[in-house]
Write a protein that holds these residues in place. Structure first.
Motif, PDB file in Angstrom:
ATOM      1  N   THR A   8      59.277  42.337  97.708  1.00 17.41           N
ATOM      2  CA  THR A   8      59.860  43.464  98.451  1.00 17.41           C
ATOM      3  C   THR A   8      58.725  44.250  99.114  1.00 17.41           C
ATOM      4  OG1 THR A   8      61.635  43.445  96.824  1.00 17.41           O
ATOM      5  CG2 THR A   8      61.519  45.388  98.215  1.00 17.41           C
ATOM      6  N   HIS A  10      56.299  44.448 102.981  1.00 17.12           N
ATOM      7  CA  HIS A  10      56.579  44.828 104.366  1.00 17.12           C
ATOM      8  C   HIS A  10      57.686  43.959 104.968  1.00 17.12           C
ATOM      9  CE1 HIS A  10      52.669  46.656 103.662  1.00 17.12           C
ATOM     10  NE2 HIS A  10      52.979  47.497 104.626  1.00 17.12           N
ATOM     11  N   ILE A  31      57.652  42.057  91.529  1.00 16.49           N
ATOM     12  CA  ILE A  31      56.995  42.200  90.217  1.00 16.49           C
ATOM     13  C   ILE A  31      56.273  43.544  90.101  1.00 16.49           C
ATOM     14  CG2 ILE A  31      56.624  39.823  89.447  1.00 16.49           C
ATOM     15  CD1 ILE A  31      53.873  39.985  90.839  1.00 16.49           C
ATOM     16  N   LYS A  35      56.578  49.977  92.606  1.00 17.73           N
ATOM     17  CA  LYS A  35      57.262  49.872  93.909  1.00 17.73           C
ATOM     18  C   LYS A  35      58.779  49.880  93.719  1.00 17.73           C
ATOM     19  CE  LYS A  35      55.339  47.209  97.092  1.00 17.73           C
ATOM     20  NZ  LYS A  35      54.896  46.038  97.863  1.00 17.73           N
ATOM     21  N   GLY A  85      53.471  37.443  99.415  1.00 17.78           N
ATOM     22  CA  GLY A  85      52.278  37.354 100.256  1.00 17.78           C
ATOM     23  C   GLY A  85      51.643  35.968 100.260  1.00 17.78           C
ATOM     24  N   SER A 101      54.511  30.289  92.459  1.00 20.62           N
ATOM     25  CA  SER A 101      54.895  30.856  91.161  1.00 20.62           C
ATOM     26  C   SER A 101      56.338  31.368  91.235  1.00 20.62           C
ATOM     27  CB  SER A 101      53.892  31.908  90.689  1.00 20.62           C
ATOM     28  OG  SER A 101      54.255  33.179  91.098  1.00 20.62           O
ATOM     29  N   CYS A 261      48.275  39.789 109.184  1.00 22.82           N
ATOM     30  CA  CYS A 261      48.785  38.495 109.691  1.00 22.82           C
ATOM     31  C   CYS A 261      47.857  37.797 110.680  1.00 22.82           C
ATOM     32  CB  CYS A 261      50.156  38.701 110.321  1.00 22.82           C
ATOM     33  SG  CYS A 261      51.421  39.033 109.096  1.00 22.82           S
ATOM     34  N   ARG A 329      45.466  47.095 106.061  1.00 21.46           N
ATOM     35  CA  ARG A 329      44.897  45.786 105.728  1.00 21.46           C
ATOM     36  C   ARG A 329      44.142  45.145 106.894  1.00 21.46           C
ATOM     37  NH1 ARG A 329      49.987  42.857 102.871  1.00 21.46           N
ATOM     38  NH2 ARG A 329      51.089  43.899 104.545  1.00 21.46           N
TER      39      ARG A 329
END
Ligand SMILES: NC(=O)c1ccc[n+]([C@@H]2O[C@H](COP(=O)([O-])OP(=O)(O)OC[C@H]3O[C@@H](n4cnc5c(N)ncnc54)[C@H](O)[C@@H]3O)[C@@H](O)[C@H]2O)c1
Length: 435
Positions: A8, A10, A31, A35, A85, A101, A261, A329
């Motif tokens: 959950t 961007h 996880i 958040k 991500g 995972s 990105c 980022r």
């Protein structure tokens, strides 16, 4: 339809909210407990225009829920979107470990047929690996679809709700029909849903980001040539953009592209080529030009001050990698701030929405102020790193009165050199004559 969104961030938050807004029942899982707790309390973990209102409304109407429990999220749903991500590995390749995972956990959790839709940007061939991994971890039947996401941070809600196109890589006609039904409300404007092979859809995502990054690096290289020959990249850009074969988008020179990105996807694309014994000359050049562009801007600032840089107070306007987001980022601003700190300057930053993230990255190594003019108090220079609209028409007289030295390093070409010269400023920009 009943849908789970795993991751959950961007993308996942916008995707989950946008699907709920169009009538689907969505459970967003992550996880990151902090958040999810924020979201359950109706607070936004990121700044994205228009998002909060939609989240709150869809929560109230009970179409949107947040959870940290994967089992609960994927129970009784038809579709599971993966939106985790895929950051760069140390060698620049895409790290798909979060995706796999999640895939393993989905395999263990599902108790019936599911369609797994991957939205995370993964190297070509990953969807087939996802299918193999799922087959190892579950005896339930499933299908896997790739559905790359093209939203832009800063206009993510609008981009998701009114996309230019939706790309779906799929090899089952029944699943294609479900994807068409899912997205029908988003395509009322007549934009297409493009069905293609799984590998083509995976490649299309990289091709789009590589093309956008190429246009930016191309214009930055032209800007360097303009500087060398006394031309003005702003005028050159108009000449280029007016050509209907080229068009105006992504032709603005500046201090390079950043964000989570473009930089990583360009390098990951080059790594995919390497894995097949190929060389991507363009991708390597695009990344190199981008790095050089940021470095040249930093050197312009350092050259202006020379030895005097130590102890100078430099104001920075804008920290996010682009306007209308609080995401820092891999942003050019961070590279500039880091270089100036290392050279011994004191840094005061103003950004309209990135304070929380700035505190997280820099702690007390920089000063963060709540207003743009406050950053200019006793400043020995101003560096502009993000083109927020509020920076476009400042009061030059007020700026000059506040600053100790009237010099502006404009990494986004927001101002007119002759106007600043008249106002008594030294003014450096990108690809245009300095005054
Ligand atoms: N950010 C963009 O503008 C954008 C646009 C298009 C595509 N993408 C791609 O979409 C993907 C997600 O990007 P993002 O910017 O949303 O990333 P992000 O870092 O903002 O969000 C990823 C989320 O996944 C969560 N997560 C990690 N492991 C998890 C697990 N095992 N289970 C559940 N949640 C887990 C993280 O806590 C985080 O909240 C990436 O592949 C990215 O390249 C991003």
């Amino acid at each position: 339809m009943k849908i789970a969104v795993v991751g959950t961030g961007h993308v996942g938050l916008v995707v989950g909210t946008g699907l709920a807004e169009n009538g689907h029942y969505v459970k967003c899982m992550d996880i990151d407990e902090a958040k999810i707790a924020m979201l359950q309390a109706g607070e936004m973990p990121i700044y994205e225009p228009g998002l909060e209102e939609l989240v709150v409304r869809n929560m109230e109407e009970e179409r949107l829920k947040f959870t940290t429990a994967l089992d609960e999220a994927v129970k009784d749903v038809l579709l599971i979107f993966i939106c985790v991500g895929t950051p760069p590995l140390p060698d620049g390749g895409a790290d798909t470990s979060q995706v796999f995972s999640v895939v393993d956990a989905i395999g263990k959790a599902i108790d019936g047929y599911r369609i797994v839709v991957n939205k995370s940007t993964c190297p070509v061939g990953s969807t087939e690996e996802i299918r193999d991994r799922l087959a190892e971890s579950t005896s339930q039947s499933f299908d896997v679809v790739v559905n790359p996401e093209f939203l832009r941070q800063g206009s993510a809600v609008d981009d998701f709700m009114r996309p230019d196109r939706i790309v779906v890589g799929c090899d089952d006609v029944r699943v294609e029909e479900i994807m068409k039904e899912l997205y029908a409300p988003f395509l009322r404007t007549g934009k297409p849903l493009l069905l293609m092979s799984i590998r083509s859809a995976e490649m299309a995502k990289y091709a789009v980001n590589a093309m956008l990054a190429t246009r930016i690096s191309f214009m930055n290289e032209m800007a360097t040539l303009c500087e060398a020959y006394g031309a003005d990249i702003g005028e050159v850009r108009e000449g280029v953009a007016a050509d209907s074969r080229i068009g105006p988008a992504y032709l603005f020179p500046g201090i390079g592209f950043g964000g989570s990105c473009l930089p990583k996807d360009v390098v990951a694309c080059a790594k995919m080529a390497e894995a097949r014994g190929l060389d991507t000359h363009i991708m390597k050049a695009v990344s190199a030009v981008n790095r050089e562009q940021q470095q040249r801007f930093i050197e312009t600032i350092l050259a202006h001050y020379g030895e005097r840089i130590k102890g100078k107070r430099i104001a920075v306007w804008g920290a996010s990698f682009k306007p209308k987001t609080d995401d820092l980022r891999d942003g050019p601003a961070l590279h500039v701030i880091d270089a100036l700190l290392e050279a011994g300057a004191a840094i005061t930053v103003y950004d309209p929405v990135a304070d929380r993230n700035l505190a997280h990255v820099y702690g007390d190594r920089i000063t963060v102020v709540p207003k743009n003019y406050a950053a200019l108090q006793e400043a020995d220079g101003l560096v502009i790193t993000t083109e927020w609209n509020e920076f476009r028409r400042p009061d030059y007289e007020r700026m000059g009165d506040l600053m100790r030295e009237k010099v502006i390093f404009d990494g986004r070409n927001l101002y007119t050199a002759s106007v600043l010269e008249k106002a008594g400023f030294r003014y450096f920009s990108v690809g245009r004559p300095s005054v």
